[in-house]
Write an enzyme that holds these catalytic residues in place. Structure first.
Site, PDB file in Angstrom:
ATOM      1  N   LYS A  69       0.818  -1.223   0.000  1.00 19.31           N
ATOM      2  CA  LYS A  69       0.000   0.000   0.000  1.00 19.31           C
ATOM      3  C   LYS A  69       0.849   1.270   0.000  1.00 19.31           C
ATOM      4  CE  LYS A  69      -0.819   0.196   5.030  1.00 19.31           C
ATOM      5  NZ  LYS A  69      -0.249   1.516   5.303  1.00 19.31           N
ATOM      6  N   ASP A  70       2.148   1.163   0.296  1.00 16.80           N
ATOM      7  CA  ASP A  70       3.039   2.322   0.254  1.00 16.80           C
ATOM      8  C   ASP A  70       3.521   2.640  -1.156  1.00 16.80           C
ATOM      9  OD1 ASP A  70       2.918   2.635   3.012  1.00 16.80           O
ATOM     10  OD2 ASP A  70       4.728   1.449   3.385  1.00 16.80           O
TER      11      ASP A  70
ATOM     12  N   ARG B 171      -8.151   8.985   4.021  1.00 19.39           N
ATOM     13  CA  ARG B 171      -9.126   7.938   3.684  1.00 19.39           C
ATOM     14  C   ARG B 171      -9.844   7.452   4.938  1.00 19.39           C
ATOM     15  NH1 ARG B 171      -8.890   2.711   4.557  1.00 19.39           N
ATOM     16  NH2 ARG B 171      -6.686   2.835   5.126  1.00 19.39           N
ATOM     17  N   ARG B 172      -9.088   7.157   5.977  1.00 21.73           N
ATOM     18  CA  ARG B 172      -9.696   6.685   7.224  1.00 21.73           C
ATOM     19  C   ARG B 172     -10.491   7.802   7.909  1.00 21.73           C
ATOM     20  NH1 ARG B 172      -4.134   3.636   9.061  1.00 21.73           N
ATOM     21  NH2 ARG B 172      -4.564   1.603   8.095  1.00 21.73           N
TER      22      ARG B 172
ATOM     23  N   ARG C 262       1.419  10.405  13.432  1.00 18.62           N
ATOM     24  CA  ARG C 262       2.462   9.791  12.623  1.00 18.62           C
ATOM     25  C   ARG C 262       3.277   8.853  13.502  1.00 18.62           C
ATOM     26  NH1 ARG C 262       5.171  11.899   8.506  1.00 18.62           N
ATOM     27  NH2 ARG C 262       6.052   9.795   8.521  1.00 18.62           N
TER      28      ARG C 262
ATOM     29  N   ARG D 113       2.581   4.701  17.590  1.00 18.84           N
ATOM     30  CA  ARG D 113       1.206   5.217  17.627  1.00 18.84           C
ATOM     31  C   ARG D 113       0.438   4.654  18.824  1.00 18.84           C
ATOM     32  NH1 ARG D 113      -0.934   5.886  11.395  1.00 18.84           N
ATOM     33  NH2 ARG D 113       1.085   6.251  10.456  1.00 18.84           N
TER      34      ARG D 113
ATOM     35  N   CYS E 139      -1.093  11.073  -1.583  1.00 14.84           N
ATOM     36  CA  CYS E 139      -1.448  11.220  -0.161  1.00 14.84           C
ATOM     37  C   CYS E 139      -2.429  12.369   0.055  1.00 14.84           C
ATOM     38  CB  CYS E 139      -0.197  11.465   0.673  1.00 14.84           C
ATOM     39  SG  CYS E 139       0.994  10.128   0.616  1.00 14.84           S
TER      40      CYS E 139
END
Length: 304
Positions: A80-81, A129-130, A147, A153, A243
């Protein structure tokens, strides 16, 4: 054969890389495998949100440079990166079996579900997105940016007394956190939160001329995961995602049939478009492209 494997230095990246190497060692124990940790732009800049650093690819550029100049032979990424286009001379090898593609909400204060959260509860995520999908369900929540690596996190959630954070289930499972925090996790179904394109999959990137390594990596190929990633990356490329915009995609395959659902929003989240299409699984790439075209067309209509 000496195989140098490049990766980011986070605990999750190393866990993923060691898993790939363990699969190769099991099949080809006589080869020599060495890990090289590489710091990327995304790792160096931790105090700025991803959408302000630059385009998609901030976690891979430096790794790809070393792959191109021969300092490493294989790069292991979280798929996904990866941006929609790879640099000239590089390619993806086979796709291993995909891990859980869903997102998860992890609570900090004894809450059990999204519905339990009080008005104004503080939820952290580094993803538009989230954030925008969450706010489309609970517009009263206070969604803030965060981040750092997964363990960072989780630590920040406690230190800053946040009500919860959103993380990928794939990483939680690979790190063993899904068991440690199992009483605090609500898995978010794709109906609530469509995942990032290719979330849960690993990207094994090599030089295009490295046929020998490509053949070795076939031992960990998973055909269904491979088709899902082809469809979702075709959607990503068709959208031209970065992004800066919220975007999601999920491909599911049942026997010969394929469904791909996509999400696209504008930068401030005032428009969110979800759409799905169906077709033959052998046309995975074409279906991903087609869905991107249809959603972009609908987005232009909504922006007028």
């Amino acid at each position: 054969m000496n195989i140098i494997v490049g990766t980011r230095g986070s605990k999750l990246a190393l866990r993923q890389t060691n898993w790939v190497i363990s699969q190769l060692k099991e099949k080809y124990p006589k080869h020599c495998y060495k890990i090289k940790m590489i710091r990327t732009t995304g790792d160096k800049i931790q105090n700025i949100s991803l959408d302000k650093i630059g385009e998609k690819g901030v976690f891979v550029k430096e790794i790809e440079e070393q792959l191109l100049n021969g300092e490493i032979d294989l790069a292991v990424h979280s798929m996904k990166d990866m941006p929609g286009e790879l640099p000239r001379g590089l390619m993806f090898s086979w796709t291993p079996r995909r891990e859980d593609f869903r997102d998860a909400l992890i609570f900090n204060k004894g809450y059990q579900s999204l519905e339990d959260l009080p008005k104004g509860a503080i939820i952290a995520t580094g993803s538009k997105r989230r954030a925008y999908q969450l706010l489309s369900i609970r517009e009263d929540l206070n969604v803030i940016s965060i981040r750092g690596n997964m363990d960072t996190r989780l630590r920040k959630m406690k230190e800053k007394n946040l009500d919860g954070i959103i993380l990928a289930m794939a990483g939680l499972k690979r790190m063993g956190f899904s068991e440690i925090y199992k009483e605090q996790i609500q898995i978010l179904s794709p109906q609530i939160m469509l995942p990032s394109p290719t979330q849960g999959a690993l990207g094994l990137e090599i030089r295009e001329d490295n046929d020998k390594l490509h053949n070795l990596l076939e031992c960990i190929r998973d055909d269904q995961s491979h088709l899902e990633i082809i469809a979702e990356r075709a959607f990503l490329k068709g959208i031209g995602g970065s992004c800066h915009i919220p975007m999601g995609a999920l491909c599911t395959i049942r026997e010969k049939n394929l469904q791909i659902e996509g999400l696209l929003g504008n930068e401030d989240g005032t428009i969110l478009i979800r759409k799905k299409i169906y077709g033959d699984k052998n046309k995975a790439k074409d279906l991903g492209k087609q869905l991107a075209k249809e959603i972009l067309k609908e987005m232009k209509v909504n922006e007028r």
